[in-house]
Design a protein around this motif. Structure first.
Motif, PDB file in Angstrom:
ATOM      1  N   TRP A   1     -30.161  29.046  -1.823  1.00  0.00           N
ATOM      2  CA  TRP A   1     -30.839  30.334  -1.830  1.00  0.00           C
ATOM      3  C   TRP A   1     -29.810  31.447  -1.884  1.00  0.00           C
ATOM      4  O   TRP A   1     -28.867  31.475  -1.090  1.00  0.00           O
TER       5      TRP A   1
ATOM      6  N   THR B   1     -33.661  34.326  -3.129  1.00  0.00           N
ATOM      7  CA  THR B   1     -34.238  33.715  -4.327  1.00  0.00           C
ATOM      8  C   THR B   1     -33.562  32.375  -4.592  1.00  0.00           C
ATOM      9  O   THR B   1     -32.409  32.159  -4.235  1.00  0.00           O
TER      10      THR B   1
ATOM     11  N   ASN C   1     -33.582  29.448  -7.903  1.00  0.00           N
ATOM     12  CA  ASN C   1     -34.046  28.972  -9.203  1.00  0.00           C
ATOM     13  C   ASN C   1     -33.896  27.457  -9.212  1.00  0.00           C
ATOM     14  O   ASN C   1     -32.783  26.942  -9.101  1.00  0.00           O
TER      15      ASN C   1
ATOM     16  N   LYS D   1     -39.076  32.934  -4.438  1.00  0.00           N
ATOM     17  CA  LYS D   1     -38.622  34.051  -3.612  1.00  0.00           C
ATOM     18  C   LYS D   1     -39.244  33.902  -2.237  1.00  0.00           C
ATOM     19  O   LYS D   1     -40.409  33.515  -2.120  1.00  0.00           O
TER      20      LYS D   1
ATOM     21  N   GLU E   1     -38.690  30.247 -10.460  1.00  0.00           N
ATOM     22  CA  GLU E   1     -38.039  31.214  -9.591  1.00  0.00           C
ATOM     23  C   GLU E   1     -38.846  31.303  -8.301  1.00  0.00           C
ATOM     24  O   GLU E   1     -40.026  31.649  -8.318  1.00  0.00           O
TER      25      GLU E   1
END
Length: 137
Positions: A109, A122, A124, A131, A129
């Motif tokens: 993260w 965030t 990926n 959050k 994606e």
């Protein structure tokens, strides 16, 4: 050796030592903030879609030994691992049991904003994606 070059080398090694000292103090401060109290996921999205329902009853206790405990209500559901990287402003977390909510938290993260009581980050992963917003409770 030229005296100026010698002084420059000493100054460079001193500054490098100061930088490491400062980074160590930042890591210690971050560790104290993260491990002092439990955290809850207040916002969680996957590709912009609200997915907070996965974390309704969860809270997390980060430990200095690199473990993180996931509580579902008062029940300790799983113990995972975590590693903070202050210079990269990131936290790696890993949960290995096939609990869908916790698997969503596994990965590195990137911390976008943080205070002593909140974290926005965030991730990926798998083309998604993710959050999250954590609040200290």
């Amino acid at each position: 050796m030229n005296r100026h070059l010698f002084l420059l080398l000493i100054a460079a090694s001193f500054l490098g030592g100061c930088k490491k000292f400062i980074e160590k103090k930042q890591e210690e401060a971050a560790l104290e903030i993260v491990t002092n109290g439990r955290w809850k996921v207040s916002t969680f999205t996957v590709d912009g879609a609200d997915s907070i329902s996965h974390f309704t009853n969860y809270s997390f206790q980060f430990r200095e030994n690199g473990t993180v405990e996931a509580y579902n209500g008062t029940l300790l559901e799983e113990t995972g691992t975590w590693v903070v990287n202050v210079s990269a402003r990131s936290i790696f977390s890993s949960f290995t049991r096939p609990i869908p909510a916790l698997r969503l938290l596994t990965g590195t993260w990137i911390i976008t904003t943080s205070t002593t009581t909140t974290v926005d980050a965030t991730l990926n992963a798998n083309g998604q994606e993710r959050k999250l917003h954590l609040d200290k409770i």
